[in-house]
Design a protein around this motif. Structure first.
Motif, PDB file in Angstrom:
ATOM      1  N   MET A 100       0.796  -1.040   0.262  1.00 55.54           N
ATOM      2  CA  MET A 100       0.141  -0.101   0.178  1.00 55.54           C
ATOM      3  C   MET A 100       0.431   1.325  -0.256  1.00 55.54           C
ATOM      4  SD  MET A 100      -2.521   0.925   2.899  1.00 55.54           S
ATOM      5  CE  MET A 100      -4.437   0.195   2.180  1.00 55.54           C
ATOM      6  N   ASN A 171       0.960  11.828  -6.681  1.00 52.74           N
ATOM      7  CA  ASN A 171      -0.108  11.923  -8.164  1.00 52.74           C
ATOM      8  C   ASN A 171       0.948  11.189  -9.665  1.00 52.74           C
ATOM      9  OD1 ASN A 171      -1.829  12.197 -10.969  1.00 52.74           O
ATOM     10  ND2 ASN A 171      -0.843  13.800 -11.507  1.00 52.74           N
ATOM     11  N   TYR A 175       0.482   6.931  -8.479  1.00 47.14           N
ATOM     12  CA  TYR A 175      -0.098   6.051  -6.584  1.00 47.14           C
ATOM     13  C   TYR A 175      -1.149   6.598  -7.557  1.00 47.14           C
ATOM     14  CZ  TYR A 175       4.933   4.978  -4.883  1.00 47.14           C
ATOM     15  OH  TYR A 175       5.501   4.074  -4.496  1.00 47.14           O
ATOM     16  N   ARG A 176      -2.450   5.705  -7.888  1.00 50.83           N
ATOM     17  CA  ARG A 176      -3.578   5.828  -8.249  1.00 50.83           C
ATOM     18  C   ARG A 176      -4.576   5.436  -7.520  1.00 50.83           C
ATOM     19  NH1 ARG A 176      -1.221   8.477 -10.839  1.00 50.83           N
ATOM     20  NH2 ARG A 176      -0.710   8.286 -12.909  1.00 50.83           N
ATOM     21  N   GLU A 177      -3.869   4.867  -6.022  1.00 48.44           N
ATOM     22  CA  GLU A 177      -4.804   4.640  -4.553  1.00 48.44           C
ATOM     23  C   GLU A 177      -3.300   4.730  -3.896  1.00 48.44           C
ATOM     24  OE1 GLU A 177      -6.614   0.608  -3.506  1.00 48.44           O
ATOM     25  OE2 GLU A 177      -8.504   1.924  -4.596  1.00 48.44           O
ATOM     26  N   TYR A 178      -3.986   5.363  -2.484  1.00 44.84           N
ATOM     27  CA  TYR A 178      -3.159   5.917  -1.356  1.00 44.84           C
ATOM     28  C   TYR A 178      -3.351   6.102  -0.094  1.00 44.84           C
ATOM     29  CZ  TYR A 178      -2.724  10.090  -2.887  1.00 44.84           C
ATOM     30  OH  TYR A 178      -2.830  12.197  -2.849  1.00 44.84           O
ATOM     31  N   GLU A 200      -7.654   9.394  -4.833  1.00 45.17           N
ATOM     32  CA  GLU A 200      -6.649   8.551  -5.156  1.00 45.17           C
ATOM     33  C   GLU A 200      -6.304   8.504  -3.181  1.00 45.17           C
ATOM     34  OE1 GLU A 200      -5.600  10.933  -8.898  1.00 45.17           O
ATOM     35  OE2 GLU A 200      -6.418  11.769  -6.637  1.00 45.17           O
ATOM     36  N   ILE A 202      -7.832   7.273  -0.253  1.00 40.70           N
ATOM     37  CA  ILE A 202      -8.551   6.432   0.408  1.00 40.70           C
ATOM     38  C   ILE A 202      -8.720   6.576   1.947  1.00 40.70           C
ATOM     39  CG2 ILE A 202      -8.061   4.598  -1.702  1.00 40.70           C
ATOM     40  CD1 ILE A 202      -6.897   2.947  -0.222  1.00 40.70           C
ATOM     41  N   ARG A 396      -6.679  -2.431   3.196  1.00 46.75           N
ATOM     42  CA  ARG A 396      -6.814  -2.973   1.764  1.00 46.75           C
ATOM     43  C   ARG A 396      -7.808  -3.919   1.010  1.00 46.75           C
ATOM     44  NH1 ARG A 396      -0.737  -3.071   2.430  1.00 46.75           N
ATOM     45  NH2 ARG A 396       0.078  -2.220   4.623  1.00 46.75           N
TER      46      ARG A 396
END
Length: 396
Positions: A100, A171, A175-178, A200, A202, A396
């Motif tokens: 992650m 970005n 990283y498109r999700e962090y 992005e 979360i 996760r």
């Protein structure tokens, strides 16, 4: 996870200060003119003369900056320009590709050095008592005006702008999700990232939660009566806050007259004494370290950080963040995304769960710990690592 192909915008960085700068630092330490001894036998007048004299003696005679420099240079470090300013950051990718991504933000008078003890356990959990599913890719930036990042030359770089810059950094790294984590200024910036809510991002984790109800914060700052229906836990938190607010004159000075602190660019020992008096528990830890006791911080921990400020000449530029800030440090900010909170007992206040649940309506983790203070990652790295792992596990 792929990295943004615009690699030309990201430049490798190496720490390299010439010997002459280290010699000049030692000369200034040796030339310190000392004040008289305090007239009390405790810390109520600030950092004691014996402590700061021992700090200076060790800094001059035994301390080795090159060890810290080598530690930093063993890590992947970079610069990238965001919104017209160079941002320095450490970027450690876990060997576990499903890790992650997390951006960790330091505070004042800390730096990226606060995070060095937690990098390996977070990136390589299997080697440190965790599972592969606990792994993180780590991004650890230096705030503007701090460390190796650029120093703003015009107004406007407050915590909200930094929060936006961090979203751009993540970005840019692809990283498109962090998730995001922070303490001290890092907690304010992390809360503001959550308020800005880039898609992005979360979730967040904070070890200095902005959870104080607005009416209680206002009452404590003004001296007005508190609400009568507070629980015992809330009253204890209010007592801690009242004490903390009484002892944050450093923040008032930096918030109103940062340029007056010119002496920080001239006297390393003067700078060090001011930085050591951030909060009473941290000052006590530093005092114990220089008295030869084994505590959460070592003498080298303290002087690595102070030497970083000195060599980069950032004590004044870092102070300007207080002048730029328009947000309450500890009051609620309006976070609505998932949030995890770790409440350490020697923080400026140990946030009651009742306040935390109102401040973070999508609370995914809350733990009230029995030891640890303001610089949690630095002082209690094992506890901090477990809190970050547990805090983000459900995302996760």
């Amino acid at each position: 996870m792929s990295v943004n192909p615009e690699v030309s915008a990201i430049r490798p960085f190496t720490v390299a200060f010439p010997d002459a700068e280290l010699e000049a630092l030692r000369a200034r330490i040796a030339a310190t003119r000392w004040p008289d001894k305090e007239t009390v036998d405790d810390l109520t007048q600030g950092v004691q003369l014996a402590t700061i004299k021992e700090l200076a003696r060790y800094w001059l005679a035994e301390y080795d900056w090159r060890k810290c420099e080598a530690t930093l240079n063993a890590l992947p470090q970079f610069l990238t320009e965001i919104d017209g300013l160079d941002i320095h950051f450490i970027h450690v990718r876990s060997k576990h590709e499903a890790a992650m991504p997390v951006i960790l933000t330091h505070g004042w008078p800390g730096s990226i050095l606060e995070m060095l003890k937690v990098i390996e356990p977070l990136a390589d959990p299997m080697a440190h008592g965790g599972k592969a599913t606990d792994a993180f890719h780590l991004v650890i930036p230096s705030m503007p005006g701090h460390g190796f990042s650029g120093k703003p030359t015009a107004v406007g770089w407050g915590p909200g702008r930094i929060a936006g810059a961090w979203a751009e950094l993540m970005n840019r790294l692809g990283y498109r999700e962090y998730v995001a984590q922070g303490g001290d200024w890092g907690a304010v910036i992390t809360d503001l990232m959550a308020v800005q809510a880039p898609p992005e991002l979360i979730g967040i984790h904070t070890n200095m939660p902005g959870a104080v109800p607005q009416d209680i914060d206002a009452a404590l700052l003004s001296g007005n009566p508190l609400p009568e229906d507070l629980s015992d836990e809330e009253r204890r938190a209010c007592a801690q806050l009242a004490f903390s607010y009484k002892h944050i004159y450093y923040a008032l000075l930096m918030g109103s007259r940062p340029q007056t602190l010119t002496g920080f660019a001239d006297s390393p020992v003067g700078m060090a004494a001011f930085m050591a008096d951030h909060d009473v528990p941290s000052m006590a830890l530093i005092s114990e370290a220089f008295a030869g006791k084994a505590v959460g911080l070592t003498r080298d921990d303290v002087l690595d950080n102070m030497t970083l400020y000195w060599l980069t000449n950032t004590a004044v530029s870092a102070s300007r963040l207080y002048w730029e800030n328009k947000f309450a440090f500890l009051a609620t900010k309006g976070v609505t995304i998932p949030a995890a909170v770790s409440a350490f007992p020697d923080e400026l206040y140990q946030a009651p769960r009742s306040w935390v649940e109102r401040a973070y309506p999508k609370l995914i983790h809350y733990n009230k710990l029995d030891k640890g203070g303001h610089f949690a990652a630095w002082e209690q790295p094992e506890l901090f690592v477990e809190e970050v792992r547990a805090g983000f596990r459900s995302l996760r």
